[in-house]
Scaffold this motif. Structure first.
Motif, short mmCIF file in Angstrom:
data_model
loop_
_atom_site.label_atom_id
_atom_site.label_comp_id
_atom_site.label_asym_id
_atom_site.label_seq_id
_atom_site.Cartn_x
_atom_site.Cartn_y
_atom_site.Cartn_z
N GLY A 178 57.04 39.11 26.60
CA GLY A 178 57.31 38.19 27.70
C GLY A 178 58.38 38.76 28.61
O GLY A 178 59.33 39.40 28.12
N ALA A 179 58.25 38.56 29.91
CA ALA A 179 59.23 39.06 30.86
C ALA A 179 59.31 38.14 32.07
O ALA A 179 58.33 37.49 32.43
N THR A 180 60.47 38.10 32.70
CA THR A 180 60.66 37.27 33.89
C THR A 180 61.66 37.93 34.83
O THR A 180 62.57 38.65 34.39
N LEU A 181 61.49 37.67 36.13
CA LEU A 181 62.47 38.13 37.12
C LEU A 181 63.59 37.11 37.29
O LEU A 181 64.56 37.39 37.99
N GLY A 182 63.44 35.92 36.70
CA GLY A 182 64.51 34.93 36.73
C GLY A 182 64.37 33.90 37.83
O GLY A 182 63.61 34.05 38.79
N THR A 183 65.15 32.83 37.71
CA THR A 183 65.07 31.71 38.64
C THR A 183 65.60 32.06 40.03
O THR A 183 65.20 31.45 41.02
N SER A 184 66.49 33.05 40.12
CA SER A 184 67.05 33.41 41.42
C SER A 184 65.98 33.91 42.38
O SER A 184 66.07 33.68 43.60
N VAL A 185 64.94 34.58 41.85
CA VAL A 185 63.84 35.04 42.70
C VAL A 185 63.02 33.85 43.20
O VAL A 185 62.60 33.82 44.36
N ASP A 186 62.81 32.85 42.34
CA ASP A 186 62.11 31.64 42.77
C ASP A 186 62.87 30.95 43.92
O ASP A 186 62.26 30.48 44.89
N ILE A 187 64.18 30.90 43.80
CA ILE A 187 65.00 30.26 44.84
C ILE A 187 64.88 31.03 46.16
O ILE A 187 64.74 30.44 47.24
N SER A 194 56.88 35.71 36.31
CA SER A 194 57.01 35.97 34.88
C SER A 194 55.65 36.35 34.33
O SER A 194 54.61 36.10 34.97
N VAL A 195 55.65 36.93 33.15
CA VAL A 195 54.38 37.32 32.54
C VAL A 195 54.52 37.30 31.03
O VAL A 195 55.60 37.53 30.48
N THR A 196 53.42 36.97 30.36
CA THR A 196 53.32 37.19 28.92
C THR A 196 52.13 38.12 28.69
O THR A 196 51.22 38.17 29.53
N ALA A 197 52.15 38.83 27.59
CA ALA A 197 51.06 39.77 27.36
C ALA A 197 50.98 40.16 25.90
O ALA A 197 51.95 40.05 25.15
N ILE A 198 49.81 40.63 25.54
CA ILE A 198 49.57 41.28 24.25
C ILE A 198 49.34 42.76 24.51
O ILE A 198 48.61 43.13 25.43
N ILE A 199 50.00 43.62 23.72
CA ILE A 199 49.82 45.06 23.85
C ILE A 199 49.45 45.60 22.47
O ILE A 199 50.25 45.56 21.54
N GLY A 200 48.22 46.06 22.34
CA GLY A 200 47.77 46.59 21.06
C GLY A 200 48.50 47.87 20.67
O GLY A 200 48.90 48.66 21.52
N ILE A 201 48.69 48.04 19.37
CA ILE A 201 49.29 49.27 18.82
C ILE A 201 48.23 49.96 17.98
O ILE A 201 47.69 49.40 17.04
#
Length: 215
Positions: A84-93, A183-190
């Motif tokens: 999971g990753a996000t640029l944060g609420t400041s970018v939304d503002i 933001s994004v969530t993801a699955i990354i296979g190994i």
């Protein structure tokens, strides 16, 4: 020369092969400058056991998924990164402010933020991949809820598995949309074998017959 993230922003703006005017390029440059000053990017990931049974049954940790496209992507993987990753609420503002005052700038900023997030995730995936290389393990392309038949309802499972609300401030709405929005969530296979997969995934890959390609 146009750099990689500018090209990605242009792609998000939908220009395709058409030339981009100087005014838009200037807006892109200014937008990335503002994002550099504003973004508070955060990420979290964990590695879980992964099992693919049949053509469309995938188990990652305690999460059970019915998805033919994800099963194809993870075929041969015994583990998977849940990410999971996000640029944060400041970018939304920042985006909200421009949506009320400058619509042209708002559209460009949205595209630049998407490209910024993609670049951030690419860098994180490269870092995770480098750590796993020492164990002779290799990553597949990121695969997010909403791709193909990977149900977006699994956003909830991923956020719970990673405790994202507490760790990086990432939650979701009742309609399973992530918040903050960039933001994004993801699955990354190994995998134990290295595949020639482009890290940016299927949207920019020309190999139409790849067995790991998203539908």
């Amino acid at each position: 020369m146009t750099d990689a993230r500018t090209k990605e922003a242009i792609r998000y703006l939908g220009y395709g092969r058409h030339a981009v005017d100087e005014q838009t390029l200037a807006l892109i440059d200014v937008s990335f400058g503002e994002l550099d000053q504003t973004t508070q990017a955060k990420s979290v990931y964990r590695i879980f056991d992964c099992k693919v049974t049949g053509e469309d049954q995938v188990t990652i940790g305690k999460m059970n998924i019915k998805s033919r496209s994800l099963g194809k992507n993870l075929r041969g993987c015994k583990e998977a990164v849940v990410f999971g990753a996000t640029l944060g609420t400041s970018v939304d503002i920042l985006m909200k402010r421009y949506s009320l005052t400058d619509m042209a700038k708002s559209v460009v900023l949205q595209a630049c933020a998407a490209a910024y997030l993609e670049e951030y995730c690419d860098d994180l995936q490269l870092s995770i991949g480098e750590e796993l290389k020492a164990q002779n393990k290799w990553l597949r392309p990121r695969f997010s809820p909403g791709y193909g038949d990977f149900d977006i309802h699994h956003q909830d499972d991923i956020l719970r598995m990673l405790d994202t609300a507490k760790k990086i401030g990432l939650t979701m709405t009742d309609s399973y949309m992530l918040t903050p929005t960039k933001s994004v969530t993801a699955i990354i296979g190994i995998s134990d074998t290295q595949e020639k997969c482009h890290i940016k995934g299927c949207e920019v890959c020309e190999k139409k017959d790849c067995i790991y390609r998203r539908n």
